[in-house]
Every structure is written in structure tokens, then in C-alpha cells.
Scaffold this active site. Structure first.
Site, PDB file in Angstrom:
ATOM      1  N   HIS A 181       0.856  -1.191   0.000  1.00 37.94           N
ATOM      2  CA  HIS A 181       0.000   0.000   0.000  1.00 37.94           C
ATOM      3  C   HIS A 181       0.891   1.241   0.000  1.00 37.94           C
ATOM      4  CE1 HIS A 181      -3.199   2.791   0.901  1.00 37.94           C
ATOM      5  NE2 HIS A 181      -2.569   3.182   2.000  1.00 37.94           N
ATOM      6  N   CYS A 189      -4.511   2.769  -4.912  1.00 44.47           N
ATOM      7  CA  CYS A 189      -3.710   3.671  -4.085  1.00 44.47           C
ATOM      8  C   CYS A 189      -2.427   4.113  -4.780  1.00 44.47           C
ATOM      9  CB  CYS A 189      -3.397   3.021  -2.744  1.00 44.47           C
ATOM     10  SG  CYS A 189      -2.371   1.517  -2.853  1.00 44.47           S
TER      11      CYS A 189
END
Length: 330
Positions: free
Chosen positions: A89, A203
Site C-alpha cells: 500500500h 492507491c
């Protein structure tokens, strides 16, 4: 297994010969005029952006450090487990020299990754039901331990307060018009030069867009290696099927509608080990043996004629950008 992992937070397949006019690839990600209200049916296991705040207005003369942040997905629950698979992430951090305050900005799913990747099949509803919005989150502070322990926290550039404020305006636009999360990148083969049919919208892509905006405003990035995770499906040329109304509406294609629902059924949340393995076999049959996948992209459905190696997780270098303007006043 990856398919079921993504779905963990929550008959026959199409084999026709539909054709469509020549399209330009990749299919452009659609932007919207506004963000719709979410349906109460969509519930997050973990609250989205629990400590979020408005982006502050910085003083023009401020000097702000910009940090690249990266950590394994779901690290708070599984530690560095997904880091070993390079499922990461991404976020970006800021530090103001005038106030000493730190800030974190990231973009992720409102209702967790599984809900963005696969729909719910709700009783009494013909069409699959999606909880697939994503959004930006901005909050004060940088959790150094979270990003450093199994990931990355590294300075990438320095900007002025003026540049930060211009970036904030862009973030508001980007967040209000790019509202749906898309897990998959779809391309023709593992060859780097192969055709990309669809690009993901998640993301890391938000962070890359943010870096590019800062570069266009004049930021000069350090020469360091930056890698990002992509989950890629491999497919022949996709076949356009239609939208929710044309497939599932009163005048829709009942055979195709049943095939789409049948495909998504094995990705439902699982209550028993036996159910898990039965559905895993169904997924294997659809995707590997029959080379079939249904993609929901821009609120439309596509059929993907799957090809070996079917799915791959890559952790690929994407260089930091070079801007199109000269820096103003860093």
C-alpha cells in the site's frame, strides 16, 4: 487463491461471439461530475479514514518535505505477510518546516478491497451490487513505525507552501471526479510492451498522479528507485457486454445476466472450509479451464478471454516524474 484472498472481506459462463467497433486501448478511466451517496448496505469492516481532516492552507514561504510511504497491505492485521508477496500500500507524507507538523495523504477503498474487487449478489436483485468507491484521506501525523518497520519512509522532494496549496486544489478535483476503485490491470501478455486493455485505479496510481502534479508544479525529485504493486490479469482482446440496464434490465439478456451472476457467485464470503474449497474449484474451472472472466469497469461489463499465465502480481519500478514547469520558490 489470490482471487479468494481479495474477496475475503466480505452454471455456465458467457462463451458467445459478441463483437464491437474498434476501440482505443487502454479504455480510459471514466471521471464523474460528483460523488454519489453510498448505499447503507455497504458497510466497512474497518472505518474509512477515521482521523481524517481537511487539507490545511500552508503559508507561501513554508518549505515542505515530501516523503514516499509504503507498507504491506493489511499490515495492521497480518504484519508483513503480504509484504512477502509484494502486495504493498502506498501513501505520501508531508512535513512543514514552519510548524513542524507532519501529515499523511493516501487513497483507498471505502469498504475494503474485497468489496471493490467483487460484487454482492443480493436476494431479490438481478444485477450484482457493488460497494466499490475509493477516496483520498488526509490526516495529521505520520506513523513512522508503521511505514518503516516493513516498508518505506524516504524523502523524495521538497516543495513550497504555494506548491502544496496548488496540489491541494488538484486533490479536491481528483477526489470528486475519480470515485471508483479498480483492482485489476488487464493486459495481453507478461511482455512489458504488450497491449494494456484496462489500467487499475488504486492507491499507487493516486500517489503517482500526486507526484506528477507536484513535478508539473516544479518539484524536483531525488533519483531513487520506486516500485509499486500491480495485480495483472492476462487476456485476449476484451468483449464489451453492456451496462447494468442493458444486461439485467427488463429488456436485458437473461442468459448473459445468469452467466455473470454465476461467475461472481464463488467469490462470496465463506463460512466453512468445505465451502471455500468448493468455490475455489469453481473459480479454477471458470478462469483456468474455460478461460473466462467478467470485468466491471466504468460501470460497464466486459468479457475477458483469459490467457496463460492468467494472473500475476508484479512489483515493478516506476521512476519518479520529471515536471513540465520550473520550480517556483522552493
Amino acid at each position: 487463491l489470490v482471487f479468494l484472498l481479495l474477496a475475503a472481506t466480505w452454471g455456465p459462463c458467457f462463451s458467445g461471439t459478441l463483437r464491437f467497433p474498434q476501440r482505443k486501448w487502454p479504455v480510459p478511466y471514466r471521471r464523474f461530475d460528483y460523488r454519489p451517496k453510498t448505499d447503507p448496505y455497504c458497510q466497512a469492516r474497518y472505518t474509512f479514514c477515521p482521523t481524517g481532516s481537511a487539507i490545511p492552507v500552508m503559508k507561501e514561504e513554508d518549505v515542505i518535505e515530501v516523503y514516499r510511504l509504503q507498507a504491506p497491505v493489511w499490515e495492521f492485521k497480518y504484519g508483513d505477510l503480504l509484504g512477502h508477496l509484494k502486495i504493498m500500500h502506498d501513501a505520501v507524507g508531508f512535513k512543514s518546516s514552519l510548524t513542524g507538523k507532519n501529515f499523511t495523504m493516501e487513497w483507498y477503498e471505502l469498504f475494503q478491497l474485497g468489496n471493490c474487487t467483487f460484487p454482492h449478489l443480493r436476494p431479490g436483485m438481478d444485477a450484482p451490487f457493488w460497494c466499490n468507491q475509493g477516496a483520498a484521506c488526509f490526516y495529521e501525523g505520520i506513523d513512522d513505525a508503521h511505514w518503516k518497520e516493513n516498508g518505506t519512509l524516504v524523502l523524495v522532494t521538497t516543495i513550497s507552501g504555494t506548491m502544496f496549496n496548488e496540489m491541494a486544489k488538484w486533490v479536491k478535483y481528483d477526489n470528486e471526479t475519480g470515485i471508483y476503485y479498480e483492482t485489476w490491470t488487464v493486459q495481453a501478455s507478461p511482455d512489458k510492451q504488450s497491449t494494456v486493455w484496462f489500467d487499475s485505479y488504486e492507491c499507487s496510481k493516486f500517489i503517482l498522479r500526486t507526484y506528477q502534479k507536484l513535478a508539473d508544479l516544479g518539484a524536483v525529485f531525488k533519483k531513487i528507485q520506486t516500485n509499486y504493486t500491480s495485480i495483472i490479469l492476462f487476456s485476449g482482446e476484451p468483449v464489451y457486454l453492456g451496462n447494468e440496464t442493458s444486461i439485467f434490465g427488463p429488456q436485458g439478456n437473461k442468459t448473459l445476466a445468469a452467466a455473470v451472476r454465476d461467475f461472481y457467485y464463488p467469490f462470496k464470503p465463506h463460512r466453512t472450509v468445505r465451502e471455500f474449497f468448493v468455490d475455489l474449484l469453481k473459480i479454477f474451472d471458470h478462469v483456468i479451464l474455460n478461460h473466462q472472466f467478467y470485468l466491471f469497469y466504468n460501470l460497464e461489463y466486459w468479457f475477458l478471454p483469459m490467457k496463460f499465465p492468467y494472473l500475476k502480481i508484479i512489483y515493478e519500478e516506476v521512476p519518479l516524474p520529471i515536471g513540465s514547469k520550473t520550480s517556483f520558490g522552493v
